[in-house]
Design a protein around this motif. Structure first.
Motif, mmCIF file in Angstrom:
data_model
loop_
_atom_site.group_PDB
_atom_site.id
_atom_site.type_symbol
_atom_site.label_atom_id
_atom_site.label_comp_id
_atom_site.label_asym_id
_atom_site.label_seq_id
_atom_site.Cartn_x
_atom_site.Cartn_y
_atom_site.Cartn_z
ATOM 1 N N GLY A 226 31.078 -18.847 -7.389
ATOM 2 C CA GLY A 226 29.713 -19.151 -7.095
ATOM 3 C C GLY A 226 29.685 -20.515 -6.373
ATOM 4 O O GLY A 226 28.747 -20.505 -5.957
ATOM 5 N N GLU A 234 24.777 -14.253 -6.349
ATOM 6 C CA GLU A 234 23.465 -14.362 -7.290
ATOM 7 C C GLU A 234 23.521 -13.710 -9.126
ATOM 8 O O GLU A 234 23.195 -14.598 -10.122
ATOM 9 C CB GLU A 234 21.785 -14.858 -6.487
ATOM 10 C CG GLU A 234 20.989 -15.461 -7.394
ATOM 11 C CD GLU A 234 20.018 -15.058 -6.663
ATOM 12 O OE1 GLU A 234 19.017 -15.288 -6.938
ATOM 13 O OE2 GLU A 234 20.422 -14.631 -5.185
ATOM 14 N N LYS A 235 23.677 -12.458 -9.128
ATOM 15 C CA LYS A 235 23.281 -11.662 -9.947
ATOM 16 C C LYS A 235 24.281 -11.716 -11.604
ATOM 17 O O LYS A 235 24.287 -11.593 -11.690
ATOM 18 C CB LYS A 235 23.648 -9.746 -9.219
ATOM 19 C CG LYS A 235 21.857 -9.967 -8.741
ATOM 20 C CD LYS A 235 21.592 -8.940 -8.585
ATOM 21 C CE LYS A 235 20.681 -7.957 -8.191
ATOM 22 N NZ LYS A 235 20.656 -7.015 -7.815
ATOM 23 N N ASP A 236 25.345 -12.774 -10.639
ATOM 24 C CA ASP A 236 26.897 -13.026 -11.265
ATOM 25 C C ASP A 236 27.753 -13.901 -10.941
ATOM 26 O O ASP A 236 26.811 -15.175 -12.266
ATOM 27 C CB ASP A 236 28.004 -11.696 -10.917
ATOM 28 C CG ASP A 236 28.098 -11.510 -10.056
ATOM 29 O OD1 ASP A 236 28.966 -12.084 -9.307
ATOM 30 O OD2 ASP A 236 27.671 -10.522 -9.197
ATOM 31 N N TYR A 239 25.358 -16.794 -10.750
ATOM 32 C CA TYR A 239 23.709 -17.206 -11.412
ATOM 33 C C TYR A 239 23.544 -18.589 -11.752
ATOM 34 O O TYR A 239 22.260 -18.940 -11.331
ATOM 35 C CB TYR A 239 24.325 -16.333 -12.363
ATOM 36 C CG TYR A 239 22.619 -16.719 -13.278
ATOM 37 C CD1 TYR A 239 21.823 -15.703 -13.142
ATOM 38 C CD2 TYR A 239 22.409 -16.985 -14.181
ATOM 39 C CE1 TYR A 239 20.216 -15.289 -13.424
ATOM 40 C CE2 TYR A 239 21.317 -17.165 -14.851
ATOM 41 C CZ TYR A 239 19.999 -16.112 -14.441
ATOM 42 O OH TYR A 239 19.137 -15.916 -14.906
ATOM 43 N N HIS A 240 24.333 -19.297 -12.140
ATOM 44 C CA HIS A 240 23.549 -20.953 -12.537
ATOM 45 C C HIS A 240 23.730 -21.469 -10.648
ATOM 46 O O HIS A 240 22.362 -22.285 -11.327
ATOM 47 C CB HIS A 240 25.206 -21.454 -13.401
ATOM 48 C CG HIS A 240 24.565 -21.126 -14.911
ATOM 49 N ND1 HIS A 240 25.573 -19.730 -15.100
ATOM 50 C CD2 HIS A 240 24.384 -21.325 -15.998
ATOM 51 C CE1 HIS A 240 25.516 -19.325 -16.475
ATOM 52 N NE2 HIS A 240 24.893 -20.152 -17.013
ATOM 53 N N ASN A 243 20.574 -20.887 -9.264
ATOM 54 C CA ASN A 243 18.924 -21.170 -10.167
ATOM 55 C C ASN A 243 19.236 -22.478 -9.722
ATOM 56 O O ASN A 243 17.323 -22.765 -10.799
ATOM 57 C CB ASN A 243 19.166 -20.492 -11.437
ATOM 58 C CG ASN A 243 18.048 -18.738 -11.558
ATOM 59 O OD1 ASN A 243 17.349 -18.801 -11.535
ATOM 60 N ND2 ASN A 243 19.387 -17.699 -11.260
ATOM 61 N N TYR A 267 15.635 -18.411 -16.699
ATOM 62 C CA TYR A 267 16.884 -17.822 -14.910
ATOM 63 C C TYR A 267 18.160 -18.976 -15.893
ATOM 64 O O TYR A 267 18.767 -19.127 -15.281
ATOM 65 C CB TYR A 267 15.793 -18.133 -14.646
ATOM 66 C CG TYR A 267 14.133 -17.477 -14.522
ATOM 67 C CD1 TYR A 267 14.709 -16.173 -13.920
ATOM 68 C CD2 TYR A 267 13.167 -17.721 -14.799
ATOM 69 C CE1 TYR A 267 13.538 -15.259 -13.676
ATOM 70 C CE2 TYR A 267 11.925 -17.347 -14.493
ATOM 71 C CZ TYR A 267 12.398 -15.879 -14.010
ATOM 72 O OH TYR A 267 10.885 -14.685 -13.824
#
Length: 405
Positions: A226, A234-236, A239-240, A243, A267
């Motif tokens: 990430g 972005e989906k796993d 993600y943090h 966003n 989110y």
């Protein structure tokens, strides 16, 4: 005497601490109001009320720490009790620890959770400051002065790593390095320690690899994924961070307005803890961010300035340890939420939600104010003594002249 003591307090430092706490309370409410209702099925002020309790308790602890002479911490029995309790709490976690976020780092007491590792940070600072003051006469002696305190601190870091809480262990290790560097050791001793540290890492590396399923978990690997590609994952994994960056970007210069964050609507799950600064940036823009950074900067700068002015080794090292703790913790948090370093789950000092962290920071800030007050008081006393001597000299010079007249 009381008047001189009151004049010796650094009110800019005190004001900065309480202003940060008030601002933090406002942002905890703003960032957690949605999460409190949707995720915890509670009142919108749920996290705010809990944080307010800890700020109030912390304020009392701050005042006590700011008033009682800091050198009382050098009392053998008190120092041993602090370290014994700290290690004891870390050991209790293995039996009665509460697991959250894949780490067995909390103890539940009467509906509240306490994180012992937070208190251990301050304990280590007090311990190292006390030990290195006592050993100033032979500070470069490896057997007597250098290794024993570092060996003990390494064991503490190891107990925290096992939880596993790598973020807190890393903060303690960095604080330890800062205090060792500032302890008065010569470069030969510091280089020797660096080489020993490298040797230690080389020896434990096989153990980490053999227990890779514990230390190199899927979650930690995903954090690095990430970090390197937040929008691609972005989906796993990202993600943090993705966003968080959306929040920072949408805030711009002036922000969307207090309470108008979009990212806090599910989110950004940790919007009131690890990523509270992202919400500050989104709602209050660059001005809100600069406001927080300025206040933290005042604390850190004044802390190191106090350390430079203080004439005793314990006060100097205590101020350096506390200032470096705030600086390191803030740096790691800000680095994580902006994507400069991998996310470690470290909170932002005085701003993020967290009772244990708030209590420790308030006690630490109180001790910093205490060191500052006694340093200023000693300077004032010396200044008064010099004025008194100077006045007597003038009187002695004038007396013979008056007699001749």
């Amino acid at each position: 005497m009381i008047k001189k003591i009151l004049k010796s307090y650094d009110y800019t430092l005190i004001f900065s601490v309480f202003l940060l706490c008030v601002f933090g309370l406002v942002m905890v409410y703003s960032s957690s109001m949605i999460s409190a209702v949707t995720r915890f099925n509670s009142d919108s002020a749920y996290f705010f009320n809990k944080q307010l309790i800890f700020v109030c308790i912390g304020a009392v602890a701050f005042l006590i720490a700011a008033v009682i002479p800091y050198r009382i911490l050098l009392t053998k029995k008190l120092l041993k009790s602090i370290m014994f309790i700290s290690v004891g709490l870390l050991l209790i976690l293995f039996v009665y620890g509460h697991t959250a976020g894949n780490a067995k780092s909390w103890i539940k007491i009467a509906g509240f959770t306490m994180q012992p590792a937070e208190f251990v940070k301050l304990s280590v600072i007090i311990y190292l400051a006390a030990v290195y003051e006592k050993k100033q006469a032979y500070i470069n002696n490896f057997k007597k002065a250098v290794m024993p305190p570092l060996f003990f601190t390494t064991i503490i870091c190891g107990l925290i790593v096992i939880q596993p809480d790598l973020g807190t262990a890393m903060i303690i290790a960095l604080i330890m390095m800062t205090m060792v560097f500032s302890s008065g050791m010569n470069w030969k001793s510091i280089i020797g320690l660096a080489l020993l540290a490298l040797l230690f890492l080389a020896l434990i590396s096989p153990l980490i690899l053999l227990n890779s399923d514990r230390f190199i978990t899927e979650e930690r690997v995903s954090r690095f994924e990430g970090f390197t590609d937040p929008f691609g994952t972005e989906k796993d994994a990202g993600y943090h961070l993705a966003n968080s960056l959306y929040a920072i970007g949408s805030g711009g210069i002036t922000g969307l307005g207090l309470g108008n964050s979009v990212q806090k609507y599910g989110y950004l799950p940790e919007s009131h803890t690890d990523f509270i600064m992202s919400i500050v940036a989104e709602e209050l823009g660059i001005f809100g961010v600069l406001f927080v950074l300025s206040l933290l900067g005042v604390l850190i700068f004044k802390g190191f300035y106090i350390a430079r002015k203080c004439e005793d080794a314990f006060g100097t090292l205590l101020a350096i340890g506390i200032s470096s703790m705030i600086a390191i913790q803030a740096g790691i948090n800000l680095g994580g939420m902006t994507g400069l370093i991998p996310i470690t789950g470290v909170t932002l000092p005085f701003i993020s939600y967290g009772g244990s962290s708030m209590l420790v920071l308030m006690i630490s800030a109180g001790l910093l104010v205490n060191v500052s007050m006694f340093t200023n008081y000693r300077e004032g006393y010396k200044s008064d003594a010099e004025k008194s001597v100077s006045k007597k000299r003038e009187q002695n010079i004038q007396k013979p002249v008056q007699n001749k007249m």
